[in-house]
Design an enzyme around this catalytic site. Structure first.
Site, PDB file in Angstrom:
ATOM      1  N   ASN A 210       0.852  -1.190   0.000  1.00  0.00           N
ATOM      2  CA  ASN A 210       0.000   0.000   0.000  1.00  0.00           C
ATOM      3  C   ASN A 210       0.887   1.239   0.000  1.00  0.00           C
ATOM      4  O   ASN A 210       1.483   1.583   1.015  1.00  0.00           O
ATOM      5  CB  ASN A 210      -0.905  -0.027   1.242  1.00  0.00           C
ATOM      6  CG  ASN A 210      -1.742   1.230   1.384  1.00  0.00           C
ATOM      7  OD1 ASN A 210      -1.923   1.991   0.433  1.00  0.00           O
ATOM      8  ND2 ASN A 210      -2.253   1.468   2.580  1.00  0.00           N
ATOM      9  N   TRP A 211       0.961   1.915  -1.148  1.00  0.00           N
ATOM     10  CA  TRP A 211       1.840   3.078  -1.273  1.00  0.00           C
ATOM     11  C   TRP A 211       1.302   4.321  -0.573  1.00  0.00           C
ATOM     12  O   TRP A 211       2.015   5.314  -0.451  1.00  0.00           O
ATOM     13  CB  TRP A 211       2.062   3.403  -2.747  1.00  0.00           C
ATOM     14  CG  TRP A 211       2.762   2.345  -3.532  1.00  0.00           C
ATOM     15  CD1 TRP A 211       3.325   1.189  -3.058  1.00  0.00           C
ATOM     16  CD2 TRP A 211       2.985   2.336  -4.945  1.00  0.00           C
ATOM     17  NE1 TRP A 211       3.874   0.467  -4.079  1.00  0.00           N
ATOM     18  CE2 TRP A 211       3.680   1.148  -5.256  1.00  0.00           C
ATOM     19  CE3 TRP A 211       2.657   3.206  -5.981  1.00  0.00           C
ATOM     20  CZ2 TRP A 211       4.062   0.823  -6.555  1.00  0.00           C
ATOM     21  CZ3 TRP A 211       3.024   2.883  -7.280  1.00  0.00           C
ATOM     22  CH2 TRP A 211       3.728   1.707  -7.559  1.00  0.00           C
ATOM     23  N   LYS A 212       0.047   4.281  -0.167  1.00  0.00           N
ATOM     24  CA  LYS A 212      -0.597   5.438   0.461  1.00  0.00           C
ATOM     25  C   LYS A 212      -0.423   6.669  -0.443  1.00  0.00           C
ATOM     26  O   LYS A 212      -0.454   6.550  -1.661  1.00  0.00           O
ATOM     27  CB  LYS A 212      -0.055   5.645   1.872  1.00  0.00           C
ATOM     28  CG  LYS A 212      -0.178   4.376   2.717  1.00  0.00           C
ATOM     29  CD  LYS A 212       0.137   4.590   4.174  1.00  0.00           C
ATOM     30  CE  LYS A 212      -0.011   3.275   4.924  1.00  0.00           C
ATOM     31  NZ  LYS A 212       0.148   3.437   6.375  1.00  0.00           N
TER      32      LYS A 212
ATOM     33  N   HIS B 221      -9.447   0.749   5.402  1.00  0.00           N
ATOM     34  CA  HIS B 221      -8.136   0.965   6.017  1.00  0.00           C
ATOM     35  C   HIS B 221      -8.286   1.917   7.191  1.00  0.00           C
ATOM     36  O   HIS B 221      -9.124   2.830   7.175  1.00  0.00           O
ATOM     37  CB  HIS B 221      -7.150   1.531   4.989  1.00  0.00           C
ATOM     38  CG  HIS B 221      -5.741   1.558   5.469  1.00  0.00           C
ATOM     39  ND1 HIS B 221      -5.251   2.541   6.300  1.00  0.00           N
ATOM     40  CD2 HIS B 221      -4.705   0.706   5.246  1.00  0.00           C
ATOM     41  CE1 HIS B 221      -3.983   2.295   6.562  1.00  0.00           C
ATOM     42  NE2 HIS B 221      -3.617   1.185   5.933  1.00  0.00           N
TER      43      HIS B 221
ATOM     44  N   GLU C  27      -4.837  -5.006  10.859  1.00  0.00           N
ATOM     45  CA  GLU C  27      -3.853  -3.941  11.016  1.00  0.00           C
ATOM     46  C   GLU C  27      -4.049  -3.278  12.379  1.00  0.00           C
ATOM     47  O   GLU C  27      -4.910  -2.406  12.517  1.00  0.00           O
ATOM     48  CB  GLU C  27      -3.959  -2.921   9.880  1.00  0.00           C
ATOM     49  CG  GLU C  27      -5.389  -2.559   9.472  1.00  0.00           C
ATOM     50  CD  GLU C  27      -5.441  -1.269   8.681  1.00  0.00           C
ATOM     51  OE1 GLU C  27      -4.420  -0.879   8.107  1.00  0.00           O
ATOM     52  OE2 GLU C  27      -6.504  -0.641   8.678  1.00  0.00           O
TER      53      GLU C  27
ATOM     54  N   GLY D 148       2.793   2.854  11.151  1.00  0.00           N
ATOM     55  CA  GLY D 148       3.584   4.072  11.033  1.00  0.00           C
ATOM     56  C   GLY D 148       4.250   4.503  12.317  1.00  0.00           C
ATOM     57  O   GLY D 148       4.808   5.596  12.389  1.00  0.00           O
TER      58      GLY D 148
ATOM     59  N   SER E  77       3.448  -1.871  10.225  1.00  0.00           N
ATOM     60  CA  SER E  77       4.905  -1.677  10.258  1.00  0.00           C
ATOM     61  C   SER E  77       5.653  -2.968   9.921  1.00  0.00           C
ATOM     62  O   SER E  77       6.605  -3.347  10.601  1.00  0.00           O
ATOM     63  CB  SER E  77       5.353  -1.140  11.621  1.00  0.00           C
ATOM     64  OG  SER E  77       4.835   0.152  11.843  1.00  0.00           O
TER      65      SER E  77
ATOM     66  N   GLY F 177       2.970  -1.232   4.341  1.00  0.00           N
ATOM     67  CA  GLY F 177       2.857   0.204   4.136  1.00  0.00           C
ATOM     68  C   GLY F 177       4.167   0.812   3.687  1.00  0.00           C
ATOM     69  O   GLY F 177       4.596   0.652   2.546  1.00  0.00           O
ATOM     70  N   GLY F 178       4.840   1.507   4.600  1.00  0.00           N
ATOM     71  CA  GLY F 178       6.042   2.264   4.261  1.00  0.00           C
ATOM     72  C   GLY F 178       7.109   1.463   3.545  1.00  0.00           C
ATOM     73  O   GLY F 178       7.740   1.953   2.595  1.00  0.00           O
TER      74      GLY F 178
END
Length: 261
Positions: A10-12, A102, A174, A180, A220, A241-242
């Site tokens: 997920n690039w957000k 999300h 999640e 994050g 994370s 995510g990140g």
């Protein structure tokens, strides 16, 4: 039942279409070098809406085995809903997966379990695979109500679906407190909730449906933590995510089976 692991990135709102193109190219090269078997571990990327067409063109043009996903979908079919993107539009773009519910959509956009249910239904009707996200905040975890809370979210999201529809979706756990923040739920934490979510599906439908549904962990996720998480019997992949915005890190997560036990 054997469930094919899914690693979804997920690039957000991080990468633009040019950055996304470069990342997918690097990811493909890295996984080709590792002789990655996509039938053994499925890989998907979820760009922002503005990057979907560019990434789709790359995937189709170069015949890549990476699946395309979207980060959100409208609960409406069409009409005067400024800023919305329908499930039919995503399907026409070659999208396979779409995240719904999300935690950031729930937190910043006020999405409710009813909204998530409506979006999941629209996605399924258009032939998409919704990734239904659930998870608890820190205060719920501290009160030891995390299982009850997340099971309630899944129950609300799946109520009204048929067993066949439910078998065609993906769940993602999640823990909000681990998104994050650098905090990571232990593999045992992930297993506890993912197993409870699967049991909730069994109670709503039947055991065969529960055994078919893939349950991902998201929170994370890093290359250093993924192998232990993926060893859990009810964890079928990760919603990353990140780390998914770095081709090397994401490839290392995809290649979790290469990591030492």
């Amino acid at each position: 039942m054997s469930r094919t692991p899914l690693i979804a990135g997920n690039w957000k709102m991080v990468l633009d279409h040019q950055q996304g193109t470069l990342l997918v190219q690097k990811l493909d090269w890295t996984l080709k070098d590792a002789k990655h078997d996509y039938s053994a571990v499925e890989v998907a990327v979820l760009p922002s809406h503005t990057s979907l067409r560019t990434v789709q063109t790359l995937i189709e043009g170069d015949k890549l085995s990476i699946a395309l996903g979207a980060q959100d979908v409208s609960e409406h079919d069409s009409g005067a809903y400024t800023g919305e993107v329908s499930a039919a539009m995503l399907a026409k773009l070659g999208v396979t997966y779409v995240a719904v519910g999300h935690s950031e959509r729930r937190q910043y956009h006020g999405e409710t379990d009813a909204t998530v249910r409506a979006k999941a239904a629209k996605a399924l009707a258009a032939g998409l695979t919704p990734i239904v996200c659930v998870g608890e905040a820190l205060e719920i975890r501290k009160a030891e109500q995390h299982v009850e809370f997340t099971v309630g979210q899944v129950t609300q999201a799946l109520t009204g679906l048929t067993a066949e529809q439910a078998a065609g979706l993906v769940l993602a756990y999640e823990p909000v407190w681990a998104i994050g923040t650098g905090e990571v739920a232990t593999p045992e934490d992930a297993q506890e909730v993912c197993a409870a979510l699967r049991e909730a599906v069994a109670e709503l439908f039947d055991r065969a449906t529960a055994d078919a549904v893939r349950v991902l962990y998201g929170g994370s996720v890093k290359p250093a933590s993924i192998a232990a998480i993926m060893r859990q019997p009810d964890v079928d992949g990760a919603l990353v995510g990140g780390a998914s915005t770095d081709a090397g890190d994401f490839a290392a997560i995809v290649r979790f089976r290469d990591h030492p036990a």
